[in-house]
Design a protein around this motif. Structure first.
Motif, PDB file in Angstrom:
ATOM      1  N   LYS A   1     -30.841 -19.416 -83.445  1.00  0.00           N
ATOM      2  CA  LYS A   1     -31.585 -18.485 -84.323  1.00  0.00           C
ATOM      3  C   LYS A   1     -31.911 -17.195 -83.577  1.00  0.00           C
ATOM      4  O   LYS A   1     -31.790 -16.092 -84.109  1.00  0.00           O
ATOM      5  CB  LYS A   1     -32.872 -19.139 -84.820  1.00  0.00           C
TER       6      LYS A   1
ATOM      7  N   ALA B   1     -27.351 -12.411 -91.597  1.00  0.00           N
ATOM      8  CA  ALA B   1     -28.468 -13.177 -92.154  1.00  0.00           C
ATOM      9  C   ALA B   1     -28.038 -14.618 -92.417  1.00  0.00           C
ATOM     10  O   ALA B   1     -28.816 -15.554 -92.250  1.00  0.00           O
ATOM     11  CB  ALA B   1     -28.956 -12.519 -93.437  1.00  0.00           C
ATOM     12  N   LEU B   2     -26.764 -14.749 -92.811  1.00  0.00           N
ATOM     13  CA  LEU B   2     -26.240 -16.064 -93.089  1.00  0.00           C
ATOM     14  C   LEU B   2     -26.207 -16.929 -91.822  1.00  0.00           C
ATOM     15  O   LEU B   2     -26.568 -18.105 -91.850  1.00  0.00           O
ATOM     16  CB  LEU B   2     -24.815 -15.917 -93.649  1.00  0.00           C
ATOM     17  N   SER B   3     -25.844 -16.291 -90.732  1.00  0.00           N
ATOM     18  CA  SER B   3     -25.802 -17.089 -89.498  1.00  0.00           C
ATOM     19  C   SER B   3     -27.201 -17.458 -89.022  1.00  0.00           C
ATOM     20  O   SER B   3     -27.390 -18.478 -88.381  1.00  0.00           O
ATOM     21  CB  SER B   3     -25.008 -16.368 -88.390  1.00  0.00           C
ATOM     22  N   VAL B   4     -28.188 -16.654 -89.364  1.00  0.00           N
ATOM     23  CA  VAL B   4     -29.568 -17.056 -89.071  1.00  0.00           C
ATOM     24  C   VAL B   4     -29.906 -18.310 -89.852  1.00  0.00           C
ATOM     25  O   VAL B   4     -30.440 -19.283 -89.330  1.00  0.00           O
ATOM     26  CB  VAL B   4     -30.564 -15.937 -89.443  1.00  0.00           C
ATOM     27  N   LYS B   5     -29.529 -18.272 -91.115  1.00  0.00           N
ATOM     28  CA  LYS B   5     -29.796 -19.393 -92.011  1.00  0.00           C
ATOM     29  C   LYS B   5     -29.147 -20.680 -91.506  1.00  0.00           C
ATOM     30  O   LYS B   5     -29.735 -21.743 -91.544  1.00  0.00           O
ATOM     31  CB  LYS B   5     -29.176 -19.037 -93.357  1.00  0.00           C
ATOM     32  N   GLN B   6     -27.899 -20.485 -91.008  1.00  0.00           N
ATOM     33  CA  GLN B   6     -27.132 -21.670 -90.642  1.00  0.00           C
ATOM     34  C   GLN B   6     -27.420 -22.171 -89.233  1.00  0.00           C
ATOM     35  O   GLN B   6     -27.007 -23.252 -88.860  1.00  0.00           O
ATOM     36  CB  GLN B   6     -25.637 -21.367 -90.779  1.00  0.00           C
TER      37      GLN B   6
END
Lengths: 541, 531, 73
Positions: A38, A26-31
């Motif tokens: 994405k 989820a963090l990598s989606v955010k970043q």
């Protein structure tokens, strides 16, 4: 530094009830800075969800069961399944329910194709919280049911769940639950085919939902189904044993040996059915000659009506390529029901089985018939009866179980059916048994017979014994009485023999049965018959 | 002309006598009325318009051709009950044992077609020896006009098909006053309601002599198809009576509750009972401890108009009550658990009984009131694995409720958890309004079961599992399942009420729901009710 | 070794019995024939095994649920 970060992730995971791995994703989606990134990050999340919990997957495999997604892969055409709502998560309950791996809330839903035709599928995922049913789970199932109904596609439900999630049920309103599922099962009833594959535990309210399906498949040894949890003396596997559910209770329509087989058979069944009640069943090029004569049909039925014969053989010689999909094989074996094709068009076949109970009709056979007839009628599938029945089975058990009540339901189902109905009498159509196999008297279209036909209310001997009881009793000399009796029986028999010619519309050559039926069905293809407006009939339950 | 008229009247009065005097006498000796006497009692005096009295029996080629068979053993016609029209027919046992000849078939089908086309209920008074063998074996059996399939002239129906087509269009009532065996018995059984007279009426597919002849088994008429059997065990009969008069009286009372056809509503009767009447007795009936039995009939009588309640299938599956009553003069169907019998449990038979009644009410526009207090099904291997298995029968009431489009109101009086809610109906399944009394205990799961699931680990590992279970249960009941408010908070019921308000509230709600009309749903030929 | 009990499915008269105690039978073979409803009803064994018990004799009138044979398999 590393430790701090780990702690942070764990805190977030705890706060949202997620696994640490998922939080990382989820963090990598955010970043992610670009759409492409994405997309990739969300795909990672999805893969995590689809992988599931490896331990739980292993446990599922140990039980001889596949996971929900493996099942769907085997069921739908290759790679052709669009999963929906896979990110949806269970409601928090405040109890430890293993929700950190709960994406999808224990059910996989979506749409795909089978043989290129669209279907809607929901499959309970036993690797997520034992497939228990929480609010989100129920909502997903309810909504996909509504989708299927509106899209007019068949819906297949795969049952593998420990039932209601108690933690959820005591806290959340009764908006989405079994009630809403039952509601859509009922709305969809008679609109789209509903198939339930019971491939694991299925009990309590869930068994009711399964019971509302049109067809139920069960897998031997790995599935079970019952309404009430067992008392201590018997274990759940035995209580809901698929064999008992199939052969004794008759809830299970198709009993299979393993999961792969179950999914394959489900695909087969769907190939016979239309997608909804406004369509006809699919036309399949079977390559079988519509004019095929079968010499063997001359030999199968013995003229001596006390001798049984193999009705399955008769069916297989008549239908396309001998392919017959049997429904409820071991339940009420004295009546055979199933789907086949004639000239590529699906027909429902109902045949007496003289090898079981002499082909007598029974209470269970009546239930089997009325349910099958109702299904075919709702989905535009013509019906062909192969009749060889002497009567309803005379037995005290049958009467006290309510034979009349069940038998009258069958007659009502036959009366109300408006699809083409053809009866071929292979040998006997006698007494009440004749009512079971409708001729014109119950709105059937055609009533024909083989040359071995026998008709009548009862045998000549029986009729003489009743009608001439007094006269016979008055003759004191035994030889004379015997002579007189025989004379009367012969007279009476002549009546029956004459009746053979009037009680049928045509005597056909058994070898000609297939071409005859194909021609007749072509004639009746556009049959339309309207009944008086009503909400529904009032069956005797 | 007057000479002719005289002759007509002489001939008519001869036909009206029915069978030979000695047959009539025998009928009376058996304690039975003749068909004509029965019809006179059934319909309002002088209203029977008979049809086809004059019909001639079809020649069979047997000696029976020499016998005169007035009306061919059946009286058919249209009569009035409380001024409303009904199609009626009665087998005349004094003529050839009331057996079904071809002319009888024709008359009966004709009157059934009348009922269907003119949208009137059909009432049959059965007393017959079944198919007439002379017709079944003689010439009529192979004469095309009336042969084989017995279709009516000008129509395609026959006596086995017509009830199925009529079902759900016009109400059908069978009054069994005499025997009827074999396949013939299916026709009257398709009726919606059946009244059977004890000791004289028998109905089974197999008669005792046939059973003996074919299977060498002895059984009496009573064991195979007596009124008691059908009322208590098979659930085919709704009422059992001791005399013809009583049976006919019940029939007359029953029809006051039902509409003439599926496009009408039942008649509104001025019962004179105050719609706002509050009954203090309602405070006393339910015991503080819900596991103690009480009689649900008492609650029903306190609530409905003048305490009048006509109960169907009273002797069958007694833990569930079904029947008709009126609220402010309008008919309602009542489905109520009865904690007074077997604690009000649900069984195979209660499911069948409930599902069929709900479907009848739905077909004929009768609102349904559910009075709920049941512990649910028992865990029983016998029921589970019986031939009708719970999993095959259980879905029937669920389906019936989801399918129904008439106003439905639930009053939760006592317990109803989990599975039982699916059987007794929830708001999501189409119940319009649900109320509860302060005594109600409603939850989506039985608290005891919930404890075993939620605290499985704690209970299994505890030294004193019972104590843990008790403590946890107390905690759960306090924090989550706080009866009766739990059900209200979770939107399982809409409101809680003073038991004394039940009658006024139900009447008001029914008025609000009076115009309920089904929202359009996907077209279907018919539903596939679980069987 | 499990035992399979074959019961009379419908009331009637035993026409012939094809097995004796100790015989070996294979699945689907005919144990006996019962005459009922004017039909000869073959009674088949659902399992292969050894006949442990035979409960009927030719000519005997039988009722549902009586034991025809017990087979060990």
């Amino acid at each position: 530094m590393q430790d701090n970060r780990q702690q942070e992730l764990e805190a977030i995971a705890k706060r949202f009830g997620l696994s640490v791995g998922f939080v990382e994703a989820a963090l990598s989606v955010k970043q992610a800075g670009t759409v492409a990134e994405k997309v990739e990050a969300f795909a990672r999340e999805r893969r995590l969800i689809e992988q599931g919990n490896p331990e739980a997957v292993a446990r599922q495999h140990e039980k001889g069961r596949l996971t929900a997604r493996e099942r769907i892969d085997a069921l739908a055409d290759d790679g052709d399944f669009e999963e929906l709502d896979s990110w949806h998560r269970p409601y928090e309950t405040g109890f430890d329910i293993g929700e950190e791996a709960g994406q999808g809330d224990g059910v996989v839903i979506g749409h795909g194709t089978i043989d290129g035709r669209p279907v809607t599928i929901w499959a309970q995922d036993a690797t997520v919280m034992d497939g228990t049913i929480g609010t989100v789970h129920a909502r997903k199932v309810t909504m996909i049911m509504e989708n299927a109904l509106n899209a007019r596609t068949p819906i297949i439900g795969i049952f593998d769940s420990q039932g209601l999630r108690a933690h959820d049920a005591i806290q959340y309103p009764d908006f989405y639950s079994f009630g809403s599922m039952a509601h859509f099962q009922t709305l969809a009833s008679g609109v789209i085919p509903k198939i339930g594959l019971v491939m694991g535990p299925c009990s309590g309210e869930l068994a009711i939902i399964a019971g509302l399906c049109d067809f139920i498949f069960m897998v031997r040894n790995t599935s079970y189904m019952y309404l009430m949890p067992p008392a201590s003396s018997i274990d759940s596997q035995r209580l809901g044993d698929p064999w008992a559910v199939h052969a004794k209770i008759g809830s299970c329509d198709v009993l299979v040996e393993n999961e792969k087989d179950c999914l394959l058979r489900c695909r087969q069944l769907l190939s016979y059915l239309p997608s909804s009640n406004t369509e006809g069943p699919p036309l399949v090029d079977t390559g079988d000659d519509p004019n095929r004569w079968e010499e063997e049909l001359l030999e199968i039925v013995p003229v001596d009506s006390s001798k049984p014969y193999d009705m399955y053989k008769v069916v297989s010689l008549i239908v396309d390529n001998g392919e017959f999909f049997e429904i409820k094989r071991y339940f009420a074996r004295n009546l055979i029901t199933g789907f086949a094709r004639l000239g590529g068009h699906t027909v429902g076949i109902l045949a007496s089985n003289p090898q079981s109970l002499g082909g007598c009709m029974t209470l269970d056979a009546a239930d089997k018939m009325s349910r099958f007839v109702r299904f075919c009628d709702a989905f535009n599938i013509p019906l062909v009866w192969l009749c060889d029945t002497p009567a309803f089975l005379p037995a005290v058990d049958e009467e006290t179980r309510g034979l009349i009540r069940h038998g009258s339901r069958m007659i009502m189902a036959n009366s109300e059916a408006t699809v083409p109905q053809i009866t071929v009498t292979t040998r006997r159509r006698i007494g009440g048994g004749g009512l079971a196999m409708p001729g014109q008297c119950l709105g059937g279209d055609l009533l024909v017979a083989w040359p071995t036909f026998q008709s009548g209310l009862m045998g000549a001997e029986g009729a003489v014994a009743i009608m001439h009881r007094k006269q016979l009793a008055a003759i004191s000399d035994e030889t004379l009485r015997k002579q007189q009796e025989e004379k009367w029986i012969e007279e009476m028999q002549w009546g029956l023999d004459m009746q053979v010619r009037e009680a049928t519309q045509k005597i056909i050559d058994p070898r000609d049965t297939r071409p005859f039926l194909i021609k007749a069905l072509k004639w009746l293809r556009n049959k339309k018959q309207d009944l008086p407006q009503k909400k529904h009939e009032n069956f005797r339950m | 002309m007057s000479g002719r008229i005289k002759e007509v009247e002489e001939r008519r009065s001869h036909l009206l006598k029915g069978g030979a005097p000695k047959e009539v006498e025998r009928q009376h000796q058996m304690g039975k009325l003749t068909a004509r006497e029965r019809l006179e009692k059934l319909v309002d005096p002088g209203t029977l318009e008979e049809i086809d009295l004059w019909i001639r029996s079809v020649k069979t080629g047997f000696p029976i051709d020499e016998t005169e068979l007035p009306g061919d053993a059946v009286i058919t016609g249209i009569g009035r009950i409380d001024g409303r029209p009904f199609c009626v027919f009665a087998h005349d046992f004094t003529v050839a044992g009331g057996t079904f000849g071809r002319a009888l078939h024709h008359k009966v089908i004709r009157i059934m077609e009348m009922a269907l086309e003119k949208r009137m209920p059909c009432i049959q008074l059965v007393d017959s020896g079944g198919e007439r063998l002379q017709d079944g074996f003689g010439k009529p059996a192979w004469r095309p006009l009336l042969g084989g399939a017995n279709p009516s002239v000008g129509g395609a129906l026959n006596i086995y098909q017509a009830p199925g087509i009529m079902s759900g269009v016009v109400p059908q009532i069978t009054v069994m006053l005499g025997p009827l065996y074999a396949g013939s018995a299916y026709s009257p059984t398709m009726a919606d309601f059946m009244i059977m007279r004890n000791k004289t009426s028998f109905m089974s597919v197999c008669s005792p002599p046939l059973l003996k002849a074919i299977t060498f088994t002895d059984a009496t008429q009573e064991e195979l198809g007596g009124a008691e059997l059908h009322a208590t065990i098979t659930g085919t009969a709704d009422f059992v009576t001791e005399t013809d008069e009583e049976a006919i009286e019940i029939c007359r009372e029953l029809v006051t509750y039902i509409p003439l056809n599926n496009t009408e509503k039942p008649p509104v009767v001025d019962t004179g009972d105050d719609p706002n009447r509050m009954d203090d007795r309602l405070l006393e009936i339910v015991p503080a401890d819900l596991s103690e039995p009480y009689d649900m009939h008492e609650i029903i009588r306190c609530v409905v108009d003048n305490g009048q309640f006509i109960e169907l299938q009273k002797l069958f599956a007694k833990s569930l009550i079904i029947g008709f009553a009126r609220l402010n003069g309008r008919t309602v169907g009542i489905v109520a658990n009865n904690p007074g019998k077997e604690n009000g449990i649900l069984t195979l038979n209660t499911c069948d009984k409930q599902a069929r009644f709900i479907r009848w009410c739905d077909a004929f526009n009768v609102p349904i009131i559910f009075l709920v207090d049941t512990p649910g099904f028992l865990s029983s291997v016998e029921q589970e694995q019986s031939m009708d298995g719970l999993i095959r029968t259980g879905p029937k009431p669920t389906f019936a409720i989801c399918e129904a489009t008439v106003p439905m109101i639930t009053v939760c009086i006592g317990k109803c958890f989990g599975l039982a809610r699916l059987i007794m109906g929830t708001l999501r399944m189409g119940i319009d309004v649900a109320y509860c009394w302060p005594s109600a205990q409603v939850a989506r799961i039985n608290p005891e079961e919930a404890i075993d699931v939620i605290y499985k680990k704690e209970i299994c590992s505890a030294e004193e599992p019972d104590r843990v279970r008790r403590d946890k249960l107390a905690w759960l009941l306090e924090n989550h399942l706080d009866f009766p408010y739990h059900a209200l908070k979770q939107a399982m019921v809409n409101d809680i009420m003073d038991p004394r308000d039940t009658r006024p509230v139900l009447i008001k709600t029914l008025e609000n729901l009076a115009n309920k009309k089904k929202l359009p749903t996907a077209w279907k030929k018919h539903s596939l009710v679980p069987q | 070794m499990p035992l399979e009990t074959i019961e009379v499915p419908l009331a009637g008269k035993v026409l012939k019995v094809n097995v004796n105690r100790g015989d070996k039978v294979t699945e689907g073979s005919e144990i006996c024939t019962i005459e009922s409803m004017k039909m000869e009803n073959p009674i088949l064994t659902p399992v292969s095994g050894i006949v442990k018990e035979v409960g009927v004799t030719p000519g005997q009138v039988v009722k549902p649920h009586e034991t025809i044979a017990v087979i060990e398999y």
